[in-house]
Motif scaffolding. Structure first.
Motif, PDB file in Angstrom:
ATOM      1  N   VAL A  69       2.753  -7.490   5.216  1.00  0.00           N
ATOM      2  CA  VAL A  69       3.579  -6.546   5.966  1.00  0.00           C
ATOM      3  C   VAL A  69       4.989  -7.115   6.063  1.00  0.00           C
ATOM      4  CG1 VAL A  69       3.896  -5.349   8.160  1.00  0.00           C
ATOM      5  CG2 VAL A  69       1.597  -5.758   7.289  1.00  0.00           C
ATOM      6  N   LEU A  70       5.970  -6.311   5.705  1.00  0.00           N
ATOM      7  CA  LEU A  70       7.373  -6.706   5.789  1.00  0.00           C
ATOM      8  C   LEU A  70       8.027  -5.885   6.902  1.00  0.00           C
ATOM      9  CD1 LEU A  70       8.236  -6.774   1.991  1.00  0.00           C
ATOM     10  CD2 LEU A  70       7.677  -8.704   3.450  1.00  0.00           C
ATOM     11  N   ASP A  71       8.091  -6.463   8.095  1.00  0.00           N
ATOM     12  CA  ASP A  71       8.641  -5.774   9.279  1.00  0.00           C
ATOM     13  C   ASP A  71       8.054  -4.368   9.379  1.00  0.00           C
ATOM     14  OD1 ASP A  71      10.150  -7.979  10.025  1.00  0.00           O
ATOM     15  OD2 ASP A  71      11.808  -7.405   8.707  1.00  0.00           O
ATOM     16  N   GLU A  72       8.934  -3.382   9.515  1.00  0.00           N
ATOM     17  CA  GLU A  72       8.466  -1.992   9.513  1.00  0.00           C
ATOM     18  C   GLU A  72       8.955  -1.276   8.265  1.00  0.00           C
ATOM     19  OE1 GLU A  72       9.367   0.019  13.167  1.00  0.00           O
ATOM     20  OE2 GLU A  72       7.929  -1.166  14.288  1.00  0.00           O
ATOM     21  N   ARG A  93      -6.552  -2.252  -6.944  1.00  0.00           N
ATOM     22  CA  ARG A  93      -5.523  -1.265  -6.609  1.00  0.00           C
ATOM     23  C   ARG A  93      -4.490  -1.889  -5.683  1.00  0.00           C
ATOM     24  NH1 ARG A  93      -8.207   3.739  -4.327  1.00  0.00           N
ATOM     25  NH2 ARG A  93      -8.432   2.441  -2.500  1.00  0.00           N
ATOM     26  N   LEU A  94      -3.220  -1.724  -6.051  1.00  0.00           N
ATOM     27  CA  LEU A  94      -2.105  -2.108  -5.198  1.00  0.00           C
ATOM     28  C   LEU A  94      -1.644  -0.845  -4.483  1.00  0.00           C
ATOM     29  CD1 LEU A  94       0.260  -3.965  -4.248  1.00  0.00           C
ATOM     30  CD2 LEU A  94       1.466  -3.258  -6.327  1.00  0.00           C
ATOM     31  N   GLU A  95      -1.602  -0.891  -3.159  1.00  0.00           N
ATOM     32  CA  GLU A  95      -1.155   0.254  -2.370  1.00  0.00           C
ATOM     33  C   GLU A  95       0.084  -0.131  -1.571  1.00  0.00           C
ATOM     34  OE1 GLU A  95      -4.960   2.729  -1.011  1.00  0.00           O
ATOM     35  OE2 GLU A  95      -5.101   0.584  -0.553  1.00  0.00           O
ATOM     36  N   VAL A  96       1.005   0.814  -1.473  1.00  0.00           N
ATOM     37  CA  VAL A  96       2.235   0.614  -0.708  1.00  0.00           C
ATOM     38  C   VAL A  96       2.245   1.642   0.416  1.00  0.00           C
ATOM     39  CG1 VAL A  96       4.748   0.635  -0.780  1.00  0.00           C
ATOM     40  CG2 VAL A  96       3.465  -0.164  -2.747  1.00  0.00           C
ATOM     41  N   PHE A  97       2.542   1.158   1.625  1.00  0.00           N
ATOM     42  CA  PHE A  97       2.622   2.021   2.805  1.00  0.00           C
ATOM     43  C   PHE A  97       4.028   1.913   3.382  1.00  0.00           C
ATOM     44  CE2 PHE A  97      -1.731   0.675   2.319  1.00  0.00           C
ATOM     45  CZ  PHE A  97      -2.478   1.804   2.604  1.00  0.00           C
ATOM     46  N   THR A  98       4.518   3.022   3.906  1.00  0.00           N
ATOM     47  CA  THR A  98       5.794   3.017   4.632  1.00  0.00           C
ATOM     48  C   THR A  98       5.507   3.414   6.070  1.00  0.00           C
ATOM     49  OG1 THR A  98       6.232   5.288   3.910  1.00  0.00           O
ATOM     50  CG2 THR A  98       7.231   3.517   2.622  1.00  0.00           C
ATOM     51  N   GLU A 100       6.196   5.524   9.088  1.00  0.00           N
ATOM     52  CA  GLU A 100       6.796   6.819   9.414  1.00  0.00           C
ATOM     53  C   GLU A 100       6.171   7.385  10.679  1.00  0.00           C
ATOM     54  OE1 GLU A 100       6.216   9.432   6.121  1.00  0.00           O
ATOM     55  OE2 GLU A 100       7.150   8.071   4.693  1.00  0.00           O
ATOM     56  N   ASN A 101       7.009   7.821  11.595  1.00  0.00           N
ATOM     57  CA  ASN A 101       6.558   8.458  12.842  1.00  0.00           C
ATOM     58  C   ASN A 101       5.528   7.612  13.589  1.00  0.00           C
ATOM     59  OD1 ASN A 101       8.224  10.681  12.245  1.00  0.00           O
ATOM     60  ND2 ASN A 101       6.582  11.644  11.055  1.00  0.00           N
ATOM     61  N   GLY A 102       5.744   6.323  13.623  1.00  0.00           N
ATOM     62  CA  GLY A 102       4.885   5.435  14.393  1.00  0.00           C
ATOM     63  C   GLY A 102       3.576   5.055  13.725  1.00  0.00           C
ATOM     64  N   ALA A 103       3.401   5.364  12.428  1.00  0.00           N
ATOM     65  CA  ALA A 103       2.150   5.026  11.742  1.00  0.00           C
ATOM     66  C   ALA A 103       2.438   4.668  10.278  1.00  0.00           C
ATOM     67  CB  ALA A 103       1.188   6.204  11.801  1.00  0.00           C
ATOM     68  N   TRP A 104       1.548   3.864   9.692  1.00  0.00           N
ATOM     69  CA  TRP A 104       1.665   3.521   8.282  1.00  0.00           C
ATOM     70  C   TRP A 104       1.089   4.653   7.448  1.00  0.00           C
ATOM     71  CZ3 TRP A 104       4.703  -0.216   6.869  1.00  0.00           C
ATOM     72  CH2 TRP A 104       4.914  -1.312   7.706  1.00  0.00           C
ATOM     73  N   VAL A 129      -7.379 -14.525  -4.707  1.00  0.00           N
ATOM     74  CA  VAL A 129      -5.962 -14.229  -4.913  1.00  0.00           C
ATOM     75  C   VAL A 129      -5.230 -15.523  -5.233  1.00  0.00           C
ATOM     76  CG1 VAL A 129      -3.892 -13.249  -3.880  1.00  0.00           C
ATOM     77  CG2 VAL A 129      -6.124 -12.269  -3.345  1.00  0.00           C
ATOM     78  N   CYS A 130      -4.727 -15.614  -6.447  1.00  0.00           N
ATOM     79  CA  CYS A 130      -3.978 -16.810  -6.859  1.00  0.00           C
ATOM     80  C   CYS A 130      -2.525 -16.695  -6.413  1.00  0.00           C
ATOM     81  CB  CYS A 130      -4.054 -16.978  -8.371  1.00  0.00           C
ATOM     82  SG  CYS A 130      -5.736 -17.149  -8.986  1.00  0.00           S
ATOM     83  N   GLU A 131      -1.965 -15.486  -6.542  1.00  0.00           N
ATOM     84  CA  GLU A 131      -0.592 -15.256  -6.109  1.00  0.00           C
ATOM     85  C   GLU A 131      -0.455 -13.814  -5.664  1.00  0.00           C
ATOM     86  OE1 GLU A 131       3.993 -15.210  -7.824  1.00  0.00           O
ATOM     87  OE2 GLU A 131       2.369 -15.815  -9.146  1.00  0.00           O
ATOM     88  N   PHE A 132       0.174 -13.628  -4.512  1.00  0.00           N
ATOM     89  CA  PHE A 132       0.506 -12.293  -4.002  1.00  0.00           C
ATOM     90  C   PHE A 132       1.787 -12.471  -3.200  1.00  0.00           C
ATOM     91  CE2 PHE A 132       0.226  -8.071  -2.934  1.00  0.00           C
ATOM     92  CZ  PHE A 132       0.056  -7.814  -1.587  1.00  0.00           C
ATOM     93  N   SER A 133       2.907 -12.241  -3.870  1.00  0.00           N
ATOM     94  CA  SER A 133       4.179 -12.445  -3.188  1.00  0.00           C
ATOM     95  C   SER A 133       4.927 -11.123  -3.088  1.00  0.00           C
ATOM     96  CB  SER A 133       5.017 -13.493  -3.920  1.00  0.00           C
ATOM     97  OG  SER A 133       5.353 -13.036  -5.208  1.00  0.00           O
ATOM     98  N   THR A 134       5.553 -10.924  -1.931  1.00  0.00           N
ATOM     99  CA  THR A 134       6.327  -9.723  -1.665  1.00  0.00           C
ATOM    100  C   THR A 134       7.674 -10.131  -1.101  1.00  0.00           C
ATOM    101  OG1 THR A 134       5.432  -9.519   0.564  1.00  0.00           O
ATOM    102  CG2 THR A 134       4.241  -8.377  -1.187  1.00  0.00           C
ATOM    103  N   SER A 135       8.630  -9.198  -1.160  1.00  0.00           N
ATOM    104  CA  SER A 135       9.952  -9.478  -0.634  1.00  0.00           C
ATOM    105  C   SER A 135      10.546  -8.192  -0.079  1.00  0.00           C
ATOM    106  CB  SER A 135      10.850 -10.030  -1.738  1.00  0.00           C
ATOM    107  OG  SER A 135      12.189 -10.142  -1.290  1.00  0.00           O
ATOM    108  N   GLY A 136      11.417  -8.343   0.918  1.00  0.00           N
ATOM    109  CA  GLY A 136      12.051  -7.188   1.535  1.00  0.00           C
ATOM    110  C   GLY A 136      13.317  -6.736   0.827  1.00  0.00           C
TER     111      GLY A 136
END
Length: 170
Positions: A69-72, A93-98, A100-104, A129-136
């Motif tokens: 999770v990267l902040d909100e 499966r890689l899923e991305v959530f944003t 919105e309106n107080g919920a992912w 998981v060998c590597e799972f890196s994310t950035s904002g």
């Protein structure tokens, strides 16, 4: 003279074996009452199924193997999906959530690698998981490397970037 003796001995063994086999077969079929026929041949359920028909497919087994999770801004998840055709195979499966309106809310999803190209047990075990890196940063980079098997090791890193909530293969 010796040749004729061997032939006679060979015949005696064959005759004795044939008589024994016939006796065993006659004894097995001669005793006891015959098996009763079922009144309704459809009444007997097969292994794990009832008399009714199966109308809906069984949902695929899935297990979340990583999350970030990267902040909100964004939430990322990696989910292992067990194959319906091969119990040892899986997809990731890689899923991305944003937020919105107080919920992912899910904004996009993509497969890591090809469908059913992973092994279920290494993916759902320890050290999967060998590597799972994310950035904002924008576009947000995501790098994924997963365990193929303990003896083979980790997969090559697969890179993605997230642009406005959409997954773009890098």
């Amino acid at each position: 003279m010796i040749k004729n003796l061997r032939t006679r001995t060979g015949w005696g063994v064959v005759v004795a074996a044939t008589v024994t086999a016939v006796t065993a077969t006659i004894g097995a079929t001669a005793g006891g009452p015959p098996n009763p026929s079922p009144a309704d041949p459809q009444a007997r359920p097969t292994a794990g199924q009832g008399k009714g028909t199966q109308t809906e497919p069984k949902p695929a087994e899935h297990r979340q193997i990583a999350s970030s999770v990267l902040d909100e801004d964004y939430k990322f998840t990696l989910t292992a999906l067990r194959s319906r055709t091969d119990p040892l195979a899986a997809s990731v499966r890689l899923e991305v959530f944003t937020f919105e309106n107080g919920a992912w809310r899910e904004s996009d999803r993509a497969l890591v690698g090809k469908a059913d190209s992973w092994f279920w047990f290494p993916l759902t075990g320890r050290h999967a998981v060998c590597e799972f890196s994310t950035s904002g940063a924008e576009p947000a980079p995501v790098a994924v490397s997963l365990l193929i098997t303990p003896s083979i090791g980790c997969s090559p890193t697969e890179d993605f970037s997230i642009d406005n909530g959409r997954i773009v293969p890098a």
